[in-house]
Each structure stands twice: as structure tokens, then as C-alpha cells.
Design a protein around this motif. Sequence first.
Motif, mmCIF file in Angstrom:
data_model
loop_
_atom_site.group_PDB
_atom_site.id
_atom_site.type_symbol
_atom_site.label_atom_id
_atom_site.label_comp_id
_atom_site.label_asym_id
_atom_site.label_seq_id
_atom_site.Cartn_x
_atom_site.Cartn_y
_atom_site.Cartn_z
ATOM 1 N N ALA B 22 0.837 -1.201 0.000
ATOM 2 C CA ALA B 22 0.000 0.000 0.000
ATOM 3 C C ALA B 22 0.870 1.250 0.000
ATOM 4 O O ALA B 22 0.577 2.234 -0.700
ATOM 5 C CB ALA B 22 -0.930 -0.005 1.217
ATOM 6 N N ALA B 23 1.979 1.217 0.765
ATOM 7 C CA ALA B 23 2.873 2.379 0.820
ATOM 8 C C ALA B 23 3.473 2.658 -0.553
ATOM 9 O O ALA B 23 3.547 3.809 -0.988
ATOM 10 C CB ALA B 23 3.978 2.135 1.852
ATOM 11 N N VAL B 24 3.880 1.591 -1.236
ATOM 12 C CA VAL B 24 4.463 1.781 -2.568
ATOM 13 C C VAL B 24 3.390 2.298 -3.536
ATOM 14 O O VAL B 24 3.642 3.172 -4.363
ATOM 15 C CB VAL B 24 5.088 0.460 -3.079
ATOM 16 N N GLY B 25 2.153 1.756 -3.386
ATOM 17 C CA GLY B 25 1.061 2.231 -4.234
ATOM 18 C C GLY B 25 0.819 3.720 -4.067
ATOM 19 O O GLY B 25 0.707 4.470 -5.046
ATOM 20 N N ILE B 26 0.774 4.167 -2.818
ATOM 21 C CA ILE B 26 0.580 5.599 -2.563
ATOM 22 C C ILE B 26 1.794 6.377 -3.052
ATOM 23 O O ILE B 26 1.662 7.491 -3.567
ATOM 24 C CB ILE B 26 0.345 5.846 -1.056
ATOM 25 N N GLY B 27 2.986 5.775 -2.918
ATOM 26 C CA GLY B 27 4.205 6.442 -3.389
ATOM 27 C C GLY B 27 4.176 6.687 -4.888
ATOM 28 O O GLY B 27 4.577 7.749 -5.368
ATOM 29 N N VAL B 28 3.674 5.700 -5.639
ATOM 30 C CA VAL B 28 3.600 5.857 -7.099
ATOM 31 C C VAL B 28 2.624 6.984 -7.453
ATOM 32 O O VAL B 28 2.895 7.831 -8.317
ATOM 33 C CB VAL B 28 3.168 4.531 -7.767
ATOM 34 N N TYR B 29 1.498 7.014 -6.735
ATOM 35 C CA TYR B 29 0.535 8.106 -6.940
ATOM 36 C C TYR B 29 1.197 9.449 -6.617
ATOM 37 O O TYR B 29 1.059 10.427 -7.363
ATOM 38 C CB TYR B 29 -0.710 7.857 -6.088
ATOM 39 N N ALA B 30 1.954 9.484 -5.501
ATOM 40 C CA ALA B 30 2.635 10.729 -5.129
ATOM 41 C C ALA B 30 3.647 11.120 -6.193
ATOM 42 O O ALA B 30 3.830 12.315 -6.475
ATOM 43 C CB ALA B 30 3.323 10.568 -3.771
ATOM 44 N N GLY B 31 4.303 10.120 -6.802
ATOM 45 C CA GLY B 31 5.261 10.409 -7.859
ATOM 46 C C GLY B 31 4.573 11.078 -9.049
ATOM 47 O O GLY B 31 5.083 12.055 -9.616
ATOM 48 N N ALA B 32 3.391 10.552 -9.406
ATOM 49 C CA ALA B 32 2.647 11.150 -10.520
ATOM 50 C C ALA B 32 2.186 12.561 -10.180
ATOM 51 O O ALA B 32 2.246 13.481 -11.007
ATOM 52 C CB ALA B 32 1.445 10.270 -10.865
ATOM 53 N N LEU B 33 1.765 12.736 -8.920
ATOM 54 C CA LEU B 33 1.340 14.070 -8.493
ATOM 55 C C LEU B 33 2.540 15.010 -8.436
ATOM 56 O O LEU B 33 2.434 16.199 -8.773
ATOM 57 C CB LEU B 33 0.666 13.965 -7.119
ATOM 58 N N GLY B 34 3.701 14.475 -8.010
ATOM 59 C CA GLY B 34 4.922 15.265 -7.968
ATOM 60 C C GLY B 34 5.317 15.741 -9.357
ATOM 61 O O GLY B 34 5.807 16.855 -9.542
ATOM 62 N N LEU B 35 5.059 14.864 -10.339
ATOM 63 C CA LEU B 35 5.324 15.224 -11.739
ATOM 64 C C LEU B 35 4.516 16.462 -12.115
ATOM 65 O O LEU B 35 5.042 17.423 -12.694
ATOM 66 C CB LEU B 35 4.927 14.040 -12.623
ATOM 67 N N SER B 36 3.228 16.458 -11.735
ATOM 68 C CA SER B 36 2.410 17.611 -12.083
ATOM 69 C C SER B 36 2.807 18.822 -11.239
ATOM 70 O O SER B 36 2.759 19.952 -11.717
ATOM 71 C CB SER B 36 0.915 17.294 -11.972
ATOM 72 N N PHE B 37 3.269 18.585 -9.988
ATOM 73 C CA PHE B 37 3.736 19.732 -9.205
ATOM 74 C C PHE B 37 4.951 20.386 -9.863
ATOM 75 O O PHE B 37 5.016 21.609 -9.991
ATOM 76 C CB PHE B 37 4.094 19.350 -7.762
ATOM 77 N N GLY B 38 5.908 19.556 -10.276
ATOM 78 C CA GLY B 38 7.103 20.099 -10.914
ATOM 79 C C GLY B 38 6.749 20.921 -12.141
ATOM 80 O O GLY B 38 7.296 22.009 -12.370
ATOM 81 N N ALA B 39 5.773 20.404 -12.905
ATOM 82 C CA ALA B 39 5.370 21.103 -14.121
ATOM 83 C C ALA B 39 4.659 22.420 -13.796
ATOM 84 O O ALA B 39 4.934 23.460 -14.406
ATOM 85 C CB ALA B 39 4.454 20.206 -14.950
ATOM 86 N N VAL B 40 3.763 22.369 -12.801
ATOM 87 C CA VAL B 40 3.025 23.579 -12.407
ATOM 88 C C VAL B 40 3.997 24.631 -11.867
ATOM 89 O O VAL B 40 3.901 25.820 -12.175
ATOM 90 C CB VAL B 40 1.949 23.236 -11.340
ATOM 91 N N SER B 41 4.966 24.170 -11.059
ATOM 92 C CA SER B 41 5.928 25.092 -10.463
ATOM 93 C C SER B 41 6.787 25.754 -11.543
ATOM 94 O O SER B 41 7.017 26.968 -11.510
ATOM 95 C CB SER B 41 6.806 24.331 -9.469
ATOM 96 N N ALA B 42 7.216 24.942 -12.512
ATOM 97 C CA ALA B 42 8.001 25.511 -13.621
ATOM 98 C C ALA B 42 7.146 26.506 -14.402
ATOM 99 O O ALA B 42 7.612 27.587 -14.783
ATOM 100 C CB ALA B 42 8.489 24.380 -14.532
ATOM 101 N N GLY B 43 5.865 26.149 -14.594
ATOM 102 C CA GLY B 43 4.957 27.046 -15.306
ATOM 103 C C GLY B 43 4.705 28.337 -14.543
ATOM 104 O O GLY B 43 4.411 29.375 -15.135
ATOM 105 N N ALA B 44 4.817 28.267 -13.186
ATOM 106 C CA ALA B 44 4.590 29.452 -12.364
ATOM 107 C C ALA B 44 5.801 30.376 -12.361
ATOM 108 O O ALA B 44 5.762 31.441 -11.760
ATOM 109 C CB ALA B 44 4.250 29.032 -10.935
ATOM 110 N N GLY B 45 6.879 29.923 -12.978
ATOM 111 C CA GLY B 45 8.044 30.791 -13.107
ATOM 112 C C GLY B 45 9.148 30.523 -12.105
ATOM 113 O O GLY B 45 10.141 31.247 -12.054
ATOM 114 N N LEU B 46 8.983 29.487 -11.279
ATOM 115 C CA LEU B 46 10.071 29.151 -10.360
ATOM 116 C C LEU B 46 11.180 28.440 -11.131
ATOM 117 O O LEU B 46 10.906 27.640 -12.026
ATOM 118 C CB LEU B 46 9.571 28.253 -9.222
#
Lengths: 105, 251
Positions: B22-46
Motif C-alpha cells: 500500500a505504501a508503494v502504491g501511494i508512493g507511485v501516486y505521489a510520484g505522478a502528483l509530484g510530476l504535475s507539481f514540478g510542471a506547475v511550479s516551472a509554469g509558475a516561473g520558479l
Amino acid sequence: MTPVWIAVIIAAVGTYLLKLAGMSLPESVLNHPTVRRIAHYLPIALLAALVAVQLVDGGGHWAVNWRTLVAVAAAIVLLLLKRGFLTVFLTAIAVCALLQFVPGP
Amino acid sequence: MTAVPNDSPGAELGGRGPVVRAAVGIGVYAGALGLSFGAVSAGAGLVFWQTMVLSLLMFSGASQFAFVGVAAAGGTPFAAIPAALLLGVRNAFYGVTLSEILPRGPLWKRLPTAHLVIDESTAMAVGQPRLPLQRLAFWSCGVAIFVLWNLGTLAGALIGASLDSTRFGLDAAGPAAFLALLWPGLTTMKARGVAVGGALVALVLIPIAPAGVPVLCAALVALVAGLSRRGERSSGEDPLDPTDTAEGVLP
């Protein structure tokens, strides 16, 4: 150092200190029966609130994504059927992803 | 390793293997969400390293999204600080709860532990019936998410702002995960009342209060519930005791 860098570091350190503060209450406080009861109910209240916000917060106003609602409803059905965590979790993601192909109402 | 019996109540994990999976499952989801965070952050100009410092050092998804959201809105970047902190206050509450689960060591030992105190690791830990499993759940979930969230952020920040997380069904992942993790703990009427009450308080406050406040105010429901002994069972010392769940998880 640019203002953005300063803001990033202050916010990051502040967020970390909040986490540390909760873990650093004196033991005499933590062992108090009332504190123990409150500590038991805190994650239940906060995580339930988080679910509500993730489902209906459209950025300061109510907004409902029907695909997400259907996916979470499917998750609830599986929970009532006593399925395991990964089954519930992955089904919700799959349902939500598949519904992207269905035109909205 | 024990498999989850088919009749295990709710989504209770009930064994070391299922907890780690279950921890790894949530980790994979967090990885996908982290991907979108990185993209949003780059888009925000950071810039790249600002994005990475947020994921490595702030390490609290809601706070990070709030920070880049406000920073992207223009104006002074310092306005993003209270937004991030407000969403981080609930981690302090989680720390109080986790103090009962994790061994209380000296300050230097608490430093790395505190870093992993987030929604998911807390939910995983309190969702387990017994102490060794609760600790395993906290550490496996915390470490899996930390590693994959940061790898995801790294990839997202490099790929850029062209990602759309809604297309992968991730909108439902957070609510479904938290519901499934909460479920086994809702064995008493009082616990169910606290969950419904917390959700209602947040719901009502969404249009009125700034981001972060609705969830924080739900803590008042836990405060009221904790101040009274009513509705507690005699086994209240360990409300997640597996024998409790024999009562059934159906609402």
C-alpha cells in the motif's frame, strides 16, 4: 538572493518547524487523557475534511467534478464490500481515468 | 508475510506485506502528483532549484501547490508564505497524534522523523491496528512518498508545464486513498460523527475562508469530541484494537 528564493526558504523552513513542533510537545501534555482523546480524533476530522475539500473545492467556491465523484462513489462501494486498500485505491483511479473518455453531462 | 484475509474489515491492511505494498502504491501516486507539481511550479516561473527545494525541504504537497499558486498570481512572492504555512499547520496536529505511535527519542532523532509527517503517512499509520504495523506504515509510506515525490518533481520540472494530471484519473486518487485509510478507524458512532462533522465544517467554510482554513477548522470537531468522554467504549485506550472491528464497518 532574489525575493522568490527568500520566500521559498522561509516557507519551507516554517513548514518543517510546524511538523517538528507537533512532535515536540512535552510528554506530560501528551500523556494527558484529554490530549490523547483529541489526538485520536484529529486525523479523523482533518482527513475527512481534506476529502471534502478535494471533492468540492473549486478554488474558494463549491465546484463538483462528476467524474471524481463517481470514482469516489465506486471506492465507497468497494469499501462497503470490505475490499483491500490497493483494490479500492486503484479502482478509483481507473474509473476516473476511464470517465475522461465519456462526455460530461 | 501475511496476506490480507478476504474478510478483513474495510481496507485495514493487517500485515507487513500489504502495508508495504500500500505504501508503494501511494508512493507511485505521489510520484505522478509530484510530476504535475514540478510542471506547475516551472509554469509558475520558479527556477529548477526553487522547485526542487520546495519538494525536498517543504515536502508537503498541499503547501507546495499553494505556494506556487500564489507566487504565480503575481505580486510579491512573500504573499505565498502564509498560504503555505496555513496548509502546513495540520501537520503539527498530526505530530501530536504520531507522538503516541513513534518512539520518543532525543531531538536529533525527531528531526528526520518530523520531515515525513504528512497527510498520507499519518493516515497510513493511524489506519493500522497494532503498534509495530503503525510504525512500519509511517516509515514505509513516508520514505516511499519522499523518494517518488521528489523524483516526480524532478521529471516534471524538466519536462515543463504541459502536463495535465486530471487526464490520469489522479483527481480521485487523493480522496479515495484518504477514505480507504480512514475507513477501518470509523468503528464507533463517535468516530463516524467526527468524520462527518469534520467534512461538513470544511464544506461550509470553502466559499468563505481562505485556502487551508476550512480543513484547519475541522480540528475543532476533534477538539469537542476529545473533550467529552461520551461515546467512548471501555476499550477507548486503543480505539483501533482489531477486536473492535468485529462490530462491523458498515455505517
